[in-house]
Design a protein around this motif. Structure first.
Motif, PDB file in Angstrom:
ATOM      1  N   SER A 194       0.847  -1.193   0.000  1.00 28.35           N
ATOM      2  CA  SER A 194       0.000   0.000   0.000  1.00 28.35           C
ATOM      3  C   SER A 194       0.878   1.237   0.000  1.00 28.35           C
ATOM      4  CB  SER A 194      -0.920   0.014   1.216  1.00 28.35           C
ATOM      5  OG  SER A 194      -1.720  -1.147   1.263  1.00 28.35           O
ATOM      6  N   PRO A 195       0.454   2.295  -0.706  1.00 29.73           N
ATOM      7  CA  PRO A 195       1.275   3.508  -0.729  1.00 29.73           C
ATOM      8  C   PRO A 195       1.334   4.146   0.647  1.00 29.73           C
ATOM      9  CG  PRO A 195      -0.865   3.905  -1.749  1.00 29.73           C
ATOM     10  CD  PRO A 195      -0.773   2.425  -1.500  1.00 29.73           C
ATOM     11  N   GLY A 196       2.451   4.760   0.946  1.00 33.10           N
ATOM     12  CA  GLY A 196       2.620   5.408   2.237  1.00 33.10           C
ATOM     13  C   GLY A 196       4.068   5.831   2.398  1.00 33.10           C
ATOM     14  N   TYR A 197       4.301   6.740   3.322  1.00 35.02           N
ATOM     15  CA  TYR A 197       5.667   7.233   3.499  1.00 35.02           C
ATOM     16  C   TYR A 197       5.897   7.591   4.956  1.00 35.02           C
ATOM     17  CZ  TYR A 197       9.719  10.326   3.308  1.00 35.02           C
ATOM     18  OH  TYR A 197      10.940  10.909   3.531  1.00 35.02           O
ATOM     19  N   GLN A 198       7.052   7.221   5.459  1.00 31.12           N
ATOM     20  CA  GLN A 198       7.502   7.635   6.777  1.00 31.12           C
ATOM     21  C   GLN A 198       8.939   8.132   6.646  1.00 31.12           C
ATOM     22  OE1 GLN A 198       7.003   4.707   9.883  1.00 31.12           O
ATOM     23  NE2 GLN A 198       5.112   3.923   9.002  1.00 31.12           N
ATOM     24  N   GLU A 199       9.327   9.008   7.552  1.00 30.42           N
ATOM     25  CA  GLU A 199      10.694   9.511   7.526  1.00 30.42           C
ATOM     26  C   GLU A 199      11.408   9.106   8.801  1.00 30.42           C
ATOM     27  OE1 GLU A 199      13.745  10.061   6.450  1.00 30.42           O
ATOM     28  OE2 GLU A 199      12.692  11.203   4.902  1.00 30.42           O
ATOM     29  N   ASN A 200      12.708   8.959   8.679  1.00 30.09           N
ATOM     30  CA  ASN A 200      13.560   8.637   9.810  1.00 30.09           C
ATOM     31  C   ASN A 200      13.389   9.696  10.904  1.00 30.09           C
ATOM     32  OD1 ASN A 200      16.067   8.792  11.440  1.00 30.09           O
ATOM     33  ND2 ASN A 200      16.703   7.101  10.129  1.00 30.09           N
ATOM     34  N   GLU A 201      13.001   9.267  12.100  1.00 36.94           N
ATOM     35  CA  GLU A 201      12.696  10.211  13.173  1.00 36.94           C
ATOM     36  C   GLU A 201      13.925  11.004  13.599  1.00 36.94           C
ATOM     37  OE1 GLU A 201      10.574  12.518  15.461  1.00 36.94           O
ATOM     38  OE2 GLU A 201       9.687  10.975  14.161  1.00 36.94           O
ATOM     39  N   ASP A 202      15.112  10.396  13.553  1.00 38.38           N
ATOM     40  CA  ASP A 202      16.337  11.120  13.908  1.00 38.38           C
ATOM     41  C   ASP A 202      16.583  12.269  12.932  1.00 38.38           C
ATOM     42  OD1 ASP A 202      16.786   9.480  16.051  1.00 38.38           O
ATOM     43  OD2 ASP A 202      18.168   8.149  14.990  1.00 38.38           O
ATOM     44  N   LEU A 203      16.309  12.005  11.648  1.00 41.85           N
ATOM     45  CA  LEU A 203      16.489  13.047  10.637  1.00 41.85           C
ATOM     46  C   LEU A 203      15.490  14.181  10.850  1.00 41.85           C
ATOM     47  CD1 LEU A 203      18.344  13.439   8.147  1.00 41.85           C
ATOM     48  CD2 LEU A 203      16.460  12.599   6.741  1.00 41.85           C
ATOM     49  N   LEU A 204      14.255  13.847  11.175  1.00 44.09           N
ATOM     50  CA  LEU A 204      13.242  14.869  11.444  1.00 44.09           C
ATOM     51  C   LEU A 204      13.593  15.689  12.681  1.00 44.09           C
ATOM     52  CD1 LEU A 204       9.960  12.886  10.709  1.00 44.09           C
ATOM     53  CD2 LEU A 204      11.059  14.595   9.259  1.00 44.09           C
ATOM     54  N   GLU A 205      14.140  15.021  13.691  1.00 45.63           N
ATOM     55  CA  GLU A 205      14.527  15.738  14.909  1.00 45.63           C
ATOM     56  C   GLU A 205      15.662  16.707  14.626  1.00 45.63           C
ATOM     57  OE1 GLU A 205      14.386  16.978  18.807  1.00 45.63           O
ATOM     58  OE2 GLU A 205      12.959  15.774  17.652  1.00 45.63           O
ATOM     59  N   ARG A 206      16.614  16.306  13.797  1.00 41.89           N
ATOM     60  CA  ARG A 206      17.704  17.209  13.400  1.00 41.89           C
ATOM     61  C   ARG A 206      17.154  18.411  12.633  1.00 41.89           C
ATOM     62  NH1 ARG A 206      21.242  13.223  10.137  1.00 41.89           N
ATOM     63  NH2 ARG A 206      22.245  15.151   9.439  1.00 41.89           N
ATOM     64  N   GLU A 207      16.158  18.151  11.772  1.00 43.71           N
ATOM     65  CA  GLU A 207      15.533  19.250  11.026  1.00 43.71           C
ATOM     66  C   GLU A 207      14.859  20.232  11.980  1.00 43.71           C
ATOM     67  OE1 GLU A 207      12.406  19.786   7.287  1.00 43.71           O
ATOM     68  OE2 GLU A 207      12.046  18.241   8.807  1.00 43.71           O
ATOM     69  N   ARG A 208      14.130  19.713  12.963  1.00 44.89           N
ATOM     70  CA  ARG A 208      13.450  20.587  13.923  1.00 44.89           C
ATOM     71  C   ARG A 208      14.447  21.392  14.757  1.00 44.89           C
ATOM     72  NH1 ARG A 208       9.794  15.988  14.184  1.00 44.89           N
ATOM     73  NH2 ARG A 208      11.072  15.055  15.848  1.00 44.89           N
ATOM     74  N   ASN A 209      15.511  20.730  15.216  1.00 41.29           N
ATOM     75  CA  ASN A 209      16.514  21.418  16.039  1.00 41.29           C
ATOM     76  C   ASN A 209      17.215  22.533  15.267  1.00 41.29           C
ATOM     77  OD1 ASN A 209      15.935  19.797  18.242  1.00 41.29           O
ATOM     78  ND2 ASN A 209      17.589  18.342  17.809  1.00 41.29           N
ATOM     79  N   LEU A 210      17.541  22.266  14.006  1.00 42.32           N
ATOM     80  CA  LEU A 210      18.209  23.285  13.194  1.00 42.32           C
ATOM     81  C   LEU A 210      17.272  24.452  12.906  1.00 42.32           C
ATOM     82  CD1 LEU A 210      20.233  21.071  10.693  1.00 42.32           C
ATOM     83  CD2 LEU A 210      21.191  22.759  12.276  1.00 42.32           C
ATOM     84  N   THR A 211      16.022  24.150  12.649  1.00 44.95           N
ATOM     85  CA  THR A 211      15.051  25.217  12.383  1.00 44.95           C
ATOM     86  C   THR A 211      14.921  26.140  13.592  1.00 44.95           C
ATOM     87  OG1 THR A 211      13.808  23.796  10.864  1.00 44.95           O
ATOM     88  CG2 THR A 211      12.659  25.724  11.738  1.00 44.95           C
ATOM     89  N   ARG A 212      14.808  25.535  14.793  1.00 48.42           N
ATOM     90  CA  ARG A 212      14.737  26.344  16.010  1.00 48.42           C
ATOM     91  C   ARG A 212      16.040  27.118  16.245  1.00 48.42           C
ATOM     92  NH1 ARG A 212      11.958  21.687  18.128  1.00 48.42           N
ATOM     93  NH2 ARG A 212      13.956  20.902  18.931  1.00 48.42           N
TER      94      ARG A 212
END
Length: 341
Positions: free
Chosen positions: A43-61
């Motif tokens: 089935s179609p679907g997508y998830q992203e690596n949580e560590d990568l997302l956390e790095r994105e959030r930390n850099l944005t802040r």
């Protein structure tokens, strides 16, 4: 003049075929991609690596805080401090852009792998339909009937790699042409027997009753069995698995290979020398590639060596079974059901 042997048999035999579409789901290494990529399965679907997302959030802040700080130090008139803060903002912005690009790349490859799995299953379903008569003809030689569990529906098996003992922890996908292939993470050959055993384990966990069947697993990705020589696995069979027999077909399989491997599930050996120089079956001492037997190969390794005098005449069209092979096939305890005429 010759001798014509006529055999009469009052018993016919049935073998039931089941076709199972195998989808892989979960986190998987893909060649030239830094982190594991999410494979969405059937089935179609997508998830992203949580560590990568956390790095994105930390850099944005962090960038937002540095910009706020920049406003307060502008009035200080200290050019060195102002430039240092600007440099830090630029550095973190580049890191953030790199992460965003990785996320876009992961999403694209995840979608590509999902589409590839769907295409592979549709292609193999057409492959079976178009070549079914050849399979029927093969079994008919030995009075064995080809039967399907269902003439219209293909079963589906979705394997969550996380639940399958970290199935892809030491394997990855590499792209060759337009298709992906499973290889070892160290670019060694993929262990196809191990892969098949994992699939058998997942399949058998859903089965309540033991039946006499031939189970054909349709794989979405190819398997490279030898990196250095570039060998690609087309199909692999296993005798006695899940108390039935099973084989798995990669997207690269052809009908000749399919029929040959189906023969292996009936305990049929090759008709030529093994790699160590011994014979697979007593009394069979035939040169590889020189017969029309299904269990022969359509090539001879002798024709590729440096001595032309070793060359043999190769017969490429394989369609025959011999009497001793009939006898082996009808004794298979896992596949055959007797049917009185």
């Amino acid at each position: 003049m010759g001798i014509l042997n006529v055999y009469k048999n009052s018993v016919e035999y049935d073998v039931v075929f089941r076709y199972v579409k195998v989808f892989f789901k979960g986190w998987i290494y893909v060649e030239n991609i830094k982190d594991k990529v999410y494979l969405s399965g059937a089935s179609p679907g997508y998830q992203e690596n949580e560590d990568l997302l956390e790095r994105e959030r930390n850099l944005t802040r962090g960038i937002a805080n540095l910009r706020t700080l920049q406003l307060s130090i502008q009035s200080s008139g200290n050019p060195t401090r102002i430039q240092e803060n600007l440099d830090l903002i630029g550095k973190q912005e580049r890191e953030l852009l790199d992460i965003k690009n990785q996320i876009v790349q992961h999403r694209q490859i995840s979608q590509e792998l999902y589409n590839e799995q769907i295409r592979a299953m549709a292609s193999k379903e057409n492959f079976i339909i178009n070549n079914k008569n050849s399979l029927v003809d093969m079994f008919s030689q030995s009075l064995i009937h080809y039967k399907e569990k269902s003439s219209s529906n293909y079963e589906q098996l979705e394997i969550d790699v996380k639940e399958m003992d970290s199935f892809f922890d030491d394997l990855k996908l590499t792209k060759r042409g337009s298709s992906h292939f499973i290889i070892d993470d160290d670019n060694e050959e993929a262990n196809s027997t191990r892969i098949r055993s994992k699939i058998n384990k997942a399949f058998s966990s859903m089965e309540k009753d033991d039946k006499k069947e031939l189970i054909i697993y349709l794989l979405p990705f190819g398997i490279i069995s030898n990196i250095k020589k570039g060998h690609r696995l087309l199909l692999e069979a296993e005798d006695v698995s899940y108390k039935a027999d099973s084989a798995m077909i990669t997207p690269q399989a052809n009908i000749s290979t399919f029929i040959h491997e189906a023969g292996h599930t009936f305990n049929l050996p090759h008709t030529f020398l093994s790699r160590n120089g011994g014979w697979f079956s007593n009394g069979i001492t035939i040169e590889q590639g020189t017969t029309d037997n299904i269990m022969d190969y359509n090539f001879s390794e002798k024709n590729n060596d440096s001595n032309p005098s070793n060359n043999v005449m190769v017969i490429r069209d394989k369609f025959a079974l011999w009497k001793f092979q009939w006898d082996i096939m009808i004794k298979d305890p896992n596949l055959i059901e007797q049917k009185k005429k």
